[in-house]
Design an enzyme around this catalytic site. Structure first.
Site, short mmCIF file in Angstrom:
data_model
loop_
_atom_site.label_atom_id
_atom_site.label_comp_id
_atom_site.label_asym_id
_atom_site.label_seq_id
_atom_site.Cartn_x
_atom_site.Cartn_y
_atom_site.Cartn_z
N TYR A 60 0.83 -1.20 0.00
CA TYR A 60 0.00 0.00 0.00
C TYR A 60 0.87 1.26 0.00
CZ TYR A 60 -3.62 -3.35 1.38
OH TYR A 60 -4.47 -4.42 1.43
N HIS A 141 -0.22 -12.33 1.31
CA HIS A 141 -0.85 -11.33 0.46
C HIS A 141 -0.78 -11.74 -1.01
CE1 HIS A 141 -1.31 -6.72 -0.41
NE2 HIS A 141 -2.42 -7.42 -0.65
#
Length: 320
Positions: A60, A141
């Site tokens: 992110y 992830h």
């Protein structure tokens, strides 16, 4: 009526989360710049409103999200909140990730690495960026193209971290349900983070994953409840799964919006609360890029949604 700041146990773990959590992807400059001051103010406002689950990742903003949220959370009592971050990507100088959704430069590029060494290095580097001593939940992830190595190396490394008390829960976060189902069947997961696959527009997560999680006591964290924005503001040009939505999806979202209006329910409230109608879902993550969006999410999560809304959507053919 949902209490968005109620703290509940995450599956069978010792981790406790609020029903509404703050997704920190937007604070990395998702699509448009946010800036460090606004990002930190957003996390602080979420705290003031009672949110105690915060979800970030190295991806992110290529480190910006962790660097911006960490200083705020480091000033809070550590046992008073749950933090999740993710492993599977290392941030390294140079290169081109091919991801152009981050609007603020970071000087590094994410590189996939699901080796045992890679995930341990990723976790250590995340803690360094955050300025914290641990994460409560650690997600694998997006292992979509790395399933074999994930099961052989990454997952055992996370299990060892849990056994050593370095994390409280082993999880995986993906935009698909099929591989999460396979990972749950390994017996090693405490939770899954399911993004965009149990929403008002896509209930594919309910086919196998959610029933399996309910049966095995694996907690489901529902994310992407707006499907990148279409369910927050249905209109031509709105995003669905990070890209401009097709016309038929816009029409479907507008039809759902009309049924919600008949019940006096904002579409955003229905989108946030729908995942929690399934018993496997413990909490919902909503991303926000400024304090006003956090406040709106908390308000929408607390709207009294009539029970008749859901069967009405089904009778209109808008929910499965």
């Amino acid at each position: 009526m949902l209490n968005p700041v109620e703290r509940v146990r995450l599956g069978r773990t010792g981790v406790h989360v609020t029903r509404l959590g703050l997704g920190l992807a937007p604070l990395g400059g998702l699509f448009t710049p946010v800036g460090a001051d606004t990002a930190r103010g957003t996390v602080e406002h979420a705290w003031q409103l009672g949110i105690r689950l915060f979800d970030t990742a190295p991806l992110y903003g290529n480190g910006l999200s962790e660097r911006r949220a960490g200083p705020v959370l480091a000033g809070k009592p550590r046992d008073a909140f749950a933090l999740s971050t993710k492993v599977g990507r290392l941030l390294r100088p140079g290169g081109d990730s091919g991801q152009h959704i981050w609007a603020e430069p970071s000087g590094v590029t994410p590189v996939f690495d699901f080796s045992a060494t890679g995930v341990l290095t990723s976790y250590a580097e995340s803690l360094d960026r955050l300025g914290l001593d641990r994460a409560d939940i650690l997600h694998l992830h997006d292992p979509d193209e790395h399933y074999d190595q994930t099961v052989r190396e990454a997952l055992p490394a996370l299990v060892e971290l849990r056994e050593r008390g370095r994390i409280g829960a082993v999880s995986a976060g993906m935009n698909q349900a099929a591989m999460l189902t396979d990972l749950v069947r390994t017996g090693h997961l405490d939770a899954v983070l399911l993004a965009g696959r149990f929403t008002l527009l896509d209930q594919s997560g309910a086919d196998e994953l959610l029933p399996l999680c309910a049966d095995r006591g694996v907690a489901v964290i529902a994310a992407g409840v707006f499907n990148s924005g279409l369910l927050a503001d249905p209109r031509p040009g709105a995003r669905y799964d990070y890209a401009p939505a097709d016309a038929h999806l816009v029409d479907r979202a507008l039809a759902i919006h009309q049924v919600c209006r008949r019940h006096g329910v904002p579409l955003r409230a229905a989108a946030i609360q729908f995942p929690l109608t399934h018993p496997a879902v413990t909490c919902v993550l909503v991303g926000a890029r400024n304090p006003a969006e956090v406040e709106d999410a908390v308000r929408m999560a607390a709207v009294d949604v009539p029970a008749a809304l859901w069967p009405d959507l089904r009778s209109e053919g808008l929910l499965r």
